[in-house]
Design a protein around this motif. Sequence first.
Motif, PDB file in Angstrom:
ATOM      1  N   UNK A  27       0.792  -1.170  -0.025  1.00  0.00           N
ATOM      2  CA  UNK A  27      -0.066  -0.003   0.187  1.00  0.00           C
ATOM      3  C   UNK A  27       0.707   1.185   0.047  1.00  0.00           C
ATOM      4  N   UNK A  28       1.850   1.188  -0.733  1.00  0.00           N
ATOM      5  CA  UNK A  28       2.681   2.642  -1.038  1.00  0.00           C
ATOM      6  C   UNK A  28       2.908   2.782  -2.309  1.00  0.00           C
ATOM      7  N   UNK A  29       3.197   4.009  -2.676  1.00  0.00           N
ATOM      8  CA  UNK A  29       3.431   4.510  -4.096  1.00  0.00           C
ATOM      9  C   UNK A  29       4.450   4.012  -4.993  1.00  0.00           C
TER      10      UNK A  29
ATOM     11  N   UNK B 275       7.068   6.658   3.016  1.00  0.00           N
ATOM     12  CA  UNK B 275       6.550   7.910   3.183  1.00  0.00           C
ATOM     13  C   UNK B 275       7.434   9.039   3.391  1.00  0.00           C
ATOM     14  N   UNK B 276       8.679   8.688   3.836  1.00  0.00           N
ATOM     15  CA  UNK B 276       9.538   9.970   3.768  1.00  0.00           C
ATOM     16  C   UNK B 276      10.348  10.104   2.431  1.00  0.00           C
ATOM     17  N   UNK B 277       9.593   9.363   1.149  1.00  0.00           N
ATOM     18  CA  UNK B 277      10.245   9.864  -0.004  1.00  0.00           C
ATOM     19  C   UNK B 277      11.294   9.044  -0.379  1.00  0.00           C
ATOM     20  N   UNK B 278      11.945   7.985   0.453  1.00  0.00           N
ATOM     21  CA  UNK B 278      13.046   7.411   0.066  1.00  0.00           C
ATOM     22  C   UNK B 278      12.547   5.893  -0.576  1.00  0.00           C
TER      23      UNK B 278
ATOM     24  N   UNK C 234      19.168   1.732  -9.116  1.00  0.00           N
ATOM     25  CA  UNK C 234      18.052   1.773  -8.036  1.00  0.00           C
ATOM     26  C   UNK C 234      17.751   0.593  -7.631  1.00  0.00           C
ATOM     27  N   UNK C 235      17.789  -0.483  -8.587  1.00  0.00           N
ATOM     28  CA  UNK C 235      17.233  -1.644  -8.228  1.00  0.00           C
ATOM     29  C   UNK C 235      18.343  -2.791  -7.258  1.00  0.00           C
ATOM     30  N   UNK C 236      19.735  -2.373  -7.428  1.00  0.00           N
ATOM     31  CA  UNK C 236      20.612  -3.004  -6.746  1.00  0.00           C
ATOM     32  C   UNK C 236      21.919  -2.805  -7.071  1.00  0.00           C
ATOM     33  N   UNK C 237      23.134  -3.602  -6.718  1.00  0.00           N
ATOM     34  CA  UNK C 237      24.417  -3.276  -7.237  1.00  0.00           C
ATOM     35  C   UNK C 237      24.515  -4.433  -8.105  1.00  0.00           C
TER      36      UNK C 237
END
Length: 344
Positions: free
Chosen positions: A73-75, A137-140, A306-309
Amino acid sequence: MTKRSLSDETERDEAEAEFPAPPYPQPTPTAFNLHRENLLMEIDRQSAEAPERPRMRRRVTITVLSAAVACAAITAVVLPNLGTSPAPKAAPASTASVQLLEQAALTVTTNPPTSPQNTQFMYVKVTGHTTALSENQDGETERSRQSEEYEQWTSVDGSSRTVQRQDGSSETLLDAPGQGSFGLPTYRFLEKLPTDPTELLKVIYREAELNHGEGSDSTTGPDQEAFVMIGDLLRASVAPPEVSAALYRAAAHIPGVIAVPTAVDAAGRRGVAVARVHDGERSEWIFDKENTRFLGERTVLLEDNAWGKAGTAVTSTAVTASGITDKPGQAPMRASEQSGSSST
């Protein structure tokens, strides 16, 4: 045919050493000579040492993000459109990949033909994981691993609803696939596909061009989409042996296909892989090194993002059983324990 150089002969010897012939009966002399000529023509070409710079497979990206929204339930974070500039033309499939795909095709043709009834079901059992990307929720941005473990029963003729059991939980009813399609294949749909690799590849490319061809907003491109479509069929369906063989041989004509000498599926089984690099990731089909049976798939990052190393397997699946069963909830009596389908 032009005379081959010493380096060409060396490349052929190295390919044969890396991928020895499977312990199965040889094809007829006519078929053998045809396959040999096709392989030697590929050897005469330069192997794909440095394929095109890849892009994240958008179908996986959209599916993963949607799952993250539903479960947490997050964006979801949707990657930006990177433009539609044409990518550099990929080199032909490498010598080693062509040889490995041909061995897989020869292996699959030794399987007994299947003649399921319309009332029966295709069965596949898959284990593995995929990576979800979301924003808290913190935009991270956060990454999470989600299970891809399931059993699925698909109606042979598509008239009954598909049944799926995830993580050993209760069964879920999905829509009936009807006549079937590349996205929702049924056995009847698969058995109608051409068994000539050239004709089959034309059909696959026509499908790939619909949403990934010239003039579309997709940056995936028809070559990568064709590779993805074939991989999906190998993993999630049960096809007649001659169709599975044609799929392998068709893949050998997709530009940019390479071989990877070492790969591990989600069940921990080590093997070799046929792969295609696209937009920073390598999509792999993993085969048993001894008998070239299909084991599973994985997607490996080649660069940090962003998906990983780099080196991370952001998706990894293994097909641990498959076959034909009489009804949902029932395991087939003669399930294949290593291949992606009863014919692969």
